[in-house]
Design an enzyme around this catalytic site. Structure first.
Site, PDB file in Angstrom:
ATOM      1  N   CYS A 198      35.889  25.695  36.735  1.00 52.29           N
ATOM      2  CA  CYS A 198      36.982  26.348  37.447  1.00 52.29           C
ATOM      3  C   CYS A 198      38.271  25.568  37.188  1.00 52.29           C
ATOM      4  O   CYS A 198      38.287  24.348  37.342  1.00 52.29           O
ATOM      5  CB  CYS A 198      36.663  26.369  38.941  1.00 52.29           C
ATOM      6  N   ARG A 204      31.163  43.510  28.400  1.00 51.92           N
ATOM      7  CA  ARG A 204      32.096  44.560  28.842  1.00 51.92           C
ATOM      8  C   ARG A 204      33.538  44.059  28.834  1.00 51.92           C
ATOM      9  O   ARG A 204      34.467  44.790  28.504  1.00 51.92           O
ATOM     10  CB  ARG A 204      31.686  45.057  30.228  1.00 51.92           C
ATOM     11  N   GLY A 207      37.576  61.944  37.409  1.00 51.29           N
ATOM     12  CA  GLY A 207      36.572  61.282  36.567  1.00 51.29           C
ATOM     13  C   GLY A 207      35.565  60.425  37.296  1.00 51.29           C
ATOM     14  O   GLY A 207      35.214  59.350  36.820  1.00 51.29           O
ATOM     15  N   GLN A 235      37.933  52.845  40.864  1.00 48.30           N
ATOM     16  CA  GLN A 235      36.621  52.181  40.889  1.00 48.30           C
ATOM     17  C   GLN A 235      36.417  51.448  39.574  1.00 48.30           C
ATOM     18  O   GLN A 235      35.437  50.731  39.405  1.00 48.30           O
ATOM     19  CB  GLN A 235      35.500  53.216  41.049  1.00 48.30           C
ATOM     20  N   GLU A 292      32.604  67.593  34.754  1.00 52.41           N
ATOM     21  CA  GLU A 292      31.609  68.487  35.357  1.00 52.41           C
ATOM     22  C   GLU A 292      31.691  68.319  36.868  1.00 52.41           C
ATOM     23  O   GLU A 292      32.231  67.313  37.326  1.00 52.41           O
ATOM     24  CB  GLU A 292      30.208  68.117  34.847  1.00 52.41           C
ATOM     25  N   CYS A 297      39.182  23.713  40.770  1.00 55.13           N
ATOM     26  CA  CYS A 297      38.377  22.660  41.429  1.00 55.13           C
ATOM     27  C   CYS A 297      37.379  22.015  40.485  1.00 55.13           C
ATOM     28  O   CYS A 297      36.717  21.049  40.859  1.00 55.13           O
ATOM     29  CB  CYS A 297      37.643  23.232  42.642  1.00 55.13           C
ATOM     30  N   HIS A 302      36.515  47.969  43.132  1.00 56.58           N
ATOM     31  CA  HIS A 302      35.266  47.361  42.646  1.00 56.58           C
ATOM     32  C   HIS A 302      35.516  46.104  41.799  1.00 56.58           C
ATOM     33  O   HIS A 302      34.629  45.660  41.084  1.00 56.58           O
ATOM     34  CB  HIS A 302      34.453  48.380  41.837  1.00 56.58           C
ATOM     35  N   CYS A 326      35.674  27.349  45.407  1.00 57.67           N
ATOM     36  CA  CYS A 326      36.976  27.156  46.065  1.00 57.67           C
ATOM     37  C   CYS A 326      37.725  28.461  46.320  1.00 57.67           C
ATOM     38  O   CYS A 326      38.845  28.443  46.810  1.00 57.67           O
ATOM     39  CB  CYS A 326      37.853  26.200  45.248  1.00 57.67           C
ATOM     40  N   CYS A 345      36.043  31.951  41.698  1.00 62.92           N
ATOM     41  CA  CYS A 345      35.268  30.715  41.906  1.00 62.92           C
ATOM     42  C   CYS A 345      34.599  30.765  43.273  1.00 62.92           C
ATOM     43  O   CYS A 345      35.279  30.834  44.298  1.00 62.92           O
ATOM     44  CB  CYS A 345      36.170  29.492  41.819  1.00 62.92           C
TER      45      CYS A 345
END
Ligand code: OAD
Ligand code: ZN
Length: 237
Positions: free
Chosen positions: A140, A59, A179, A95, A207, A143, A113, A124, A121
């Site tokens: 990361c 995604r 939406g 969202q 809708e 760290c 979201h 940390c 991470c």
């Protein structure tokens, strides 16, 4: 529109549909192809981290090939012109985990979201902009631990910045939902919160959503047409 000063807008997957990003609950939507409990919960990540990382890698890669559509652009224009006048506020809560609102030019977006283009991470607590895959377990940058996860709110986790959102809802004169199917709380409850504070409520969606009856007004159609029309109305006053 003279009496309206404070606007809160909530957007969902439908605003990005015409940019080519699939929604969740359409017949051919994401949740028809993947089970929520396999890819979008903390348990799923513990059980099969590679599968979950790959779902978000896919995604994350896809959104970077998409562009904002007229609905995103018109909200950027609204933010710019509405908040340019004193005594007015606008909060855009989404969202969506894509970055199309930002790329259209909106400066203040609350991603309740989370965001695909951010890594978090769990060792940390660092967050960083991230456009690459996470499935190869990159370290990361802060760290060095291999504990990066998508900066996404999974089912069973607490959405981000809720205090700020409820604060804005409590002062809103107009709440607009764009939406979204109204299937997921707490976002689905914002309309009642706004109504309880005396705000006018408007829904723009392809809708009727699950909570459609809770809105003062519902307009049905594609976001790329309805949102620019509504923004024109608001800015004309
Ligand atoms: P949904 O997929 O549940 O709903 C999308 C809504 O957009 C539907 O009501 C469609 O009718 C509408 N829609 C589709 N195309 C449209 C268009 N061109 N113009 C206007 N409306 C259109 O997506 P969300 O409501 O955003 O959460 O889903 C809410 C949350 O559920 C998501 O943030 C995600 C998901 O599980 C997490 O992953 C935590
Ligand atoms: Zn770290």
């Amino acid at each position: 529109m003279d009496d309206i000063r404070n606007i809160v807008i909530l957007t969902g997957a439908g605003i990005s549909a015409e940019s080519g990003i699939e929604t969740f609950r359409a017949e051919d939507g994401l949740w028809e192809k993947h089970r929520i409990e396999d890819v979008a919960t903390p348990d799923a990540f513990r059980r099969d981290p590679v599968l979950v990382q790959k779902f978000y890698d896919m995604r994350r890669a896809a959104v970077q090939t998409k562009e904002p559509n007229p609905a995103h652009h018109s909200l950027a224009r609204l933010e710019h012109e509405w908040t340019g006048a004193s005594g007015r506020s606008l909060l855009l809560v989404t969202q969506n985990v894509d970055d199309l609102h930002e790329r259209a030019g909106v400066t203040n977006v609350v991603h309740m979201h989370g965001e695909l283009l951010s890594a978090w991470c769990s060792a940390c607590d660092m967050r960083a902009r991230w456009s690459e895959h996470l499935s190869g377990d990159p370290p990361c940058p802060e760290c060095g631990s291999k504990a990066l996860r998508p900066d996404i709110v999974w089912f069973g986790e607490m959405p981000y910045r809720m205090d700020e959102i409820y604060d804005a809802l409590s002062q809103s004169d107009l709440f607009v939902s764009i939406g979204t199917s109204g299937a997921v709380y707490p976002a689905a409850g914002f309309v009642q919160e706004a109504r309880a504070q005396g705000a006018r409520t408007l829904e723009l969606n392809l809708e009727p959503s699950q909570g459609s009856h809770l809105f003062d007004e519902t307009r049905l159609g594609p976001a790329s047409e309805l949102v620019p029309q509504w923004v024109d109305e608001v800015l004309r006053g």
